[in-house]
Design a protein around this motif. Structure first.
Motif, PDB file in Angstrom:
ATOM      1  N   ARG A 257     -10.026   4.332  -6.154  1.00  0.00           N
ATOM      2  CA  ARG A 257      -9.426   3.333  -5.271  1.00  0.00           C
ATOM      3  C   ARG A 257     -10.497   2.414  -4.697  1.00  0.00           C
ATOM      4  O   ARG A 257     -11.645   2.803  -4.497  1.00  0.00           O
ATOM      5  CB  ARG A 257      -8.671   4.021  -4.128  1.00  0.00           C
TER       6      ARG A 257
ATOM      7  N   ARG B 271       1.965   1.721  -3.607  1.00  0.00           N
ATOM      8  CA  ARG B 271       0.972   2.087  -4.618  1.00  0.00           C
ATOM      9  C   ARG B 271       0.206   3.365  -4.283  1.00  0.00           C
ATOM     10  O   ARG B 271      -0.428   3.944  -5.159  1.00  0.00           O
ATOM     11  CB  ARG B 271       0.002   0.932  -4.871  1.00  0.00           C
ATOM     12  N   TYR B 272       0.252   3.816  -3.017  1.00  0.00           N
ATOM     13  CA  TYR B 272      -0.437   5.047  -2.647  1.00  0.00           C
ATOM     14  C   TYR B 272       0.510   6.145  -2.172  1.00  0.00           C
ATOM     15  O   TYR B 272       0.070   7.257  -1.888  1.00  0.00           O
ATOM     16  CB  TYR B 272      -1.453   4.770  -1.526  1.00  0.00           C
TER      17      TYR B 272
ATOM     18  N   MET C 145       4.800   3.283 -10.042  1.00  0.00           N
ATOM     19  CA  MET C 145       4.544   1.875  -9.750  1.00  0.00           C
ATOM     20  C   MET C 145       3.666   1.242 -10.827  1.00  0.00           C
ATOM     21  O   MET C 145       2.790   1.902 -11.385  1.00  0.00           O
ATOM     22  CB  MET C 145       3.856   1.733  -8.391  1.00  0.00           C
TER      23      MET C 145
ATOM     24  N   SER D 284       0.647  -0.951 -12.523  1.00  0.00           N
ATOM     25  CA  SER D 284      -0.767  -1.016 -12.151  1.00  0.00           C
ATOM     26  C   SER D 284      -1.132  -2.328 -11.459  1.00  0.00           C
ATOM     27  O   SER D 284      -2.105  -2.380 -10.703  1.00  0.00           O
ATOM     28  CB  SER D 284      -1.630  -0.843 -13.400  1.00  0.00           C
TER      29      SER D 284
ATOM     30  N   ALA E 103       3.816   6.615  -6.240  1.00  0.00           N
ATOM     31  CA  ALA E 103       2.738   5.777  -6.772  1.00  0.00           C
ATOM     32  C   ALA E 103       2.678   5.820  -8.298  1.00  0.00           C
ATOM     33  O   ALA E 103       2.409   4.801  -8.944  1.00  0.00           O
ATOM     34  CB  ALA E 103       1.400   6.220  -6.185  1.00  0.00           C
TER      35      ALA E 103
ATOM     36  N   ASP F 128       0.824  -1.211   0.000  1.00  0.00           N
ATOM     37  CA  ASP F 128       0.000   0.000   0.000  1.00  0.00           C
ATOM     38  C   ASP F 128       0.857   1.259   0.000  1.00  0.00           C
ATOM     39  O   ASP F 128       0.529   2.257  -0.651  1.00  0.00           O
ATOM     40  CB  ASP F 128      -0.926   0.006   1.225  1.00  0.00           C
TER      41      ASP F 128
ATOM     42  N   LEU G 145       0.541  -3.836  -9.184  1.00  0.00           N
ATOM     43  CA  LEU G 145       1.207  -3.976  -7.887  1.00  0.00           C
ATOM     44  C   LEU G 145       0.223  -4.389  -6.785  1.00  0.00           C
ATOM     45  O   LEU G 145       0.558  -5.193  -5.904  1.00  0.00           O
ATOM     46  CB  LEU G 145       1.890  -2.657  -7.517  1.00  0.00           C
ATOM     47  N   GLY G 146      -0.995  -3.848  -6.822  1.00  0.00           N
ATOM     48  CA  GLY G 146      -1.961  -4.160  -5.782  1.00  0.00           C
ATOM     49  C   GLY G 146      -2.315  -5.634  -5.708  1.00  0.00           C
ATOM     50  O   GLY G 146      -2.752  -6.126  -4.650  1.00  0.00           O
TER      51      GLY G 146
END
Length: 418
Positions: free
Chosen positions: A279, A206-207, A214, A216, A211, A203, A218-219
């Protein structure tokens, strides 16, 4: 001659009598060693799943009369805190880990192979999923031939497939049960700490400030640790390595982290995805998911004895038994029950609470009135589809091959139109 005091039995009294007999029969067949609290928590989590989907899955009609999904959370943001109550997947993974740990221990105590235990679990998860996807592949073809708009078909396919991701994730964490048991034996409840740490790092990437640099995808790295967290806690609980002190820490620490993420780091307040929002906390899971799961798991462990005492009452225990017996049927077919009401209604134009935009308090009240209808339809559907949970002993190889082919066709259609 009958006495004057013996009144004529009405349908209501007959129903009450049958319900009493039903609950008494369930009570008499329940073993004394049955852990009613675990079953009660599982039933609560399953109930929250279908209630959440029925409440947040709204529909709108386009000019051609096709159904499209819409969420009341897009317009009625003040309803977001209700998702904290209805998103009980943390409880589901907790009791799943607890039950799997005990089941694996009993299996290995009889000197049976771990692979056989895992194969049995996978088959029990897979049969209902294969059944619902095969049936819907045929239904989509029939509905298309009947002239149902393509937009409605795409919406139906998406809604049916939407909850099934959970089965795949649950199968994955179940496969890790032997590893979870060994980790819990060494570290107890602290075995879950690295998992929430991984989610926090992802987190932050990615946030955080970098971000934009990074990737897409990654989450997606949070998919396994985000849901394995509660399952690992359940395994530690089942191995008796997590008690009241740990539960208090989970409750307090998870609550503090949850508040911090919302108030300081401005995470989205809804635990479910909201159309139009950049998000999402659930797809893939953000740090808010294990934070809420920590609160839920801590509370469940602390309330276990009280829940067990409460479920000693036959009238409360009976519905818990029924939900647990048909949990996968309920999970796989609850969206079908809602669609069974929405698709025919779409031919008659906007219907309040069903095919009207979910953008007002009036819609919420109307949707609440639809819930008993959805439940009744689900009961009818369940009478015919519950057999998918049982071993397919009567199905020959050819029928199984047809079911597999239909399920594959449904998967291809869903991915192709998603």
């Amino acid at each position: 001659m009958a006495s004057a005091s013996s009144a004529v039995r009405t349908p209501a009294t007959n129903l009450t009598g049958r319900l009493r007999q039903f609950t008494a029969r369930i009570e008499s067949r329940t073993p004394a060693h049955r852990d009613r609290a675990i079953d009660g928590l599982r039933a609560l989590a399953v109930t929250a799943v279908f209630l959440a989907h029925w409440l947040v899955s709204g529909f709108t009609l386009d000019g051609e009369g096709a159904l499209h999904t819409a969420s009341p959370l897009s317009s009625l943001g003040f309803l977001a805190p209700f998702s904290w109550v209805l998103q009980l997947l943390g409880i589901f993974f907790l009791v799943g880990g607890f039950s799997s740990a005990l089941s694996l221990r009993r299996h290995t105590a009889r000197e049976l192979l771990v692979g056989d235990w895992l194969r049995g679990r996978m088959v029990r998860l897979g049969r209902p999923v294969l059944g619902v996807t095969a049936v819907w592949a045929a239904l989509l073809a029939c509905l298309s031939a009947a002239g149902v708009p393509g937009g409605t078909l795409r919406t139906a396919g998406t809604l049916i497939a939407q909850p099934l991701w959970f089965v795949g994730v649950y199968a994955l964490v179940t496969a890790l049960t032997p590893w979870c048991v060994r980790t819990a034996e060494r570290l107890g409840g602290w075995a879950a700490a690295p998992l929430i740490g991984v989610v926090a790092v992802v987190d932050a990437l990615r946030y955080g400030p970098y971000a934009e640099a990074m990737p897409s995808w990654l989450g997606l790295l949070n998919l396994l640790p985000g849901w394995l967290f509660a399952y690992q806690l359940g395994v530690a609980w089942g191995e008796r390595r997590l008690g009241r002190r740990g539960a208090l820490l989970l409750l307090a620490g998870g609550g503090a982290l949850f508040a911090l993420l919302l108030l300081v780091f401005h995470y989205p307040s809804s635990m479910v995805s909201v159309p139009g929002e950049a998000r999402s906390n659930s797809n893939p899971p953000s740090l808010l998911v294990p934070a809420l799961a920590s609160v839920q798991c801590g509370a469940a462990i602390l309330l276990r004895d009280r829940i067990s005492r409460l479920l000693q009452r036959p009238v409360l225990w009976a519905p818990v038994v029924v939900i647990n017996l048909f949990a996968m049927t309920i999970f796989c077919w609850h969206q079908t029950a809602m669609l069974a009401a929405a698709i025919p209604s779409s031919a008659f134009g906007p219907v309040p609470g069903l095919t009207t935009p979910p953008d007002s308090a009036a819609w919420v009240l109307a949707r609440l009135a639809w819930l008993p209808v959805f439940a009744g339809v689900l009961l009818i559907i369940g009478r015919f589809t519950r057999h998918f949970e049982s071993p397919w002993t009567g199905a020959g190889r050819a029928r199984r091959a047809v079911a597999a082919a239909l399920a594959a066709a449904f998967a291809l259609y869903t991915f192709g139109t998603g």
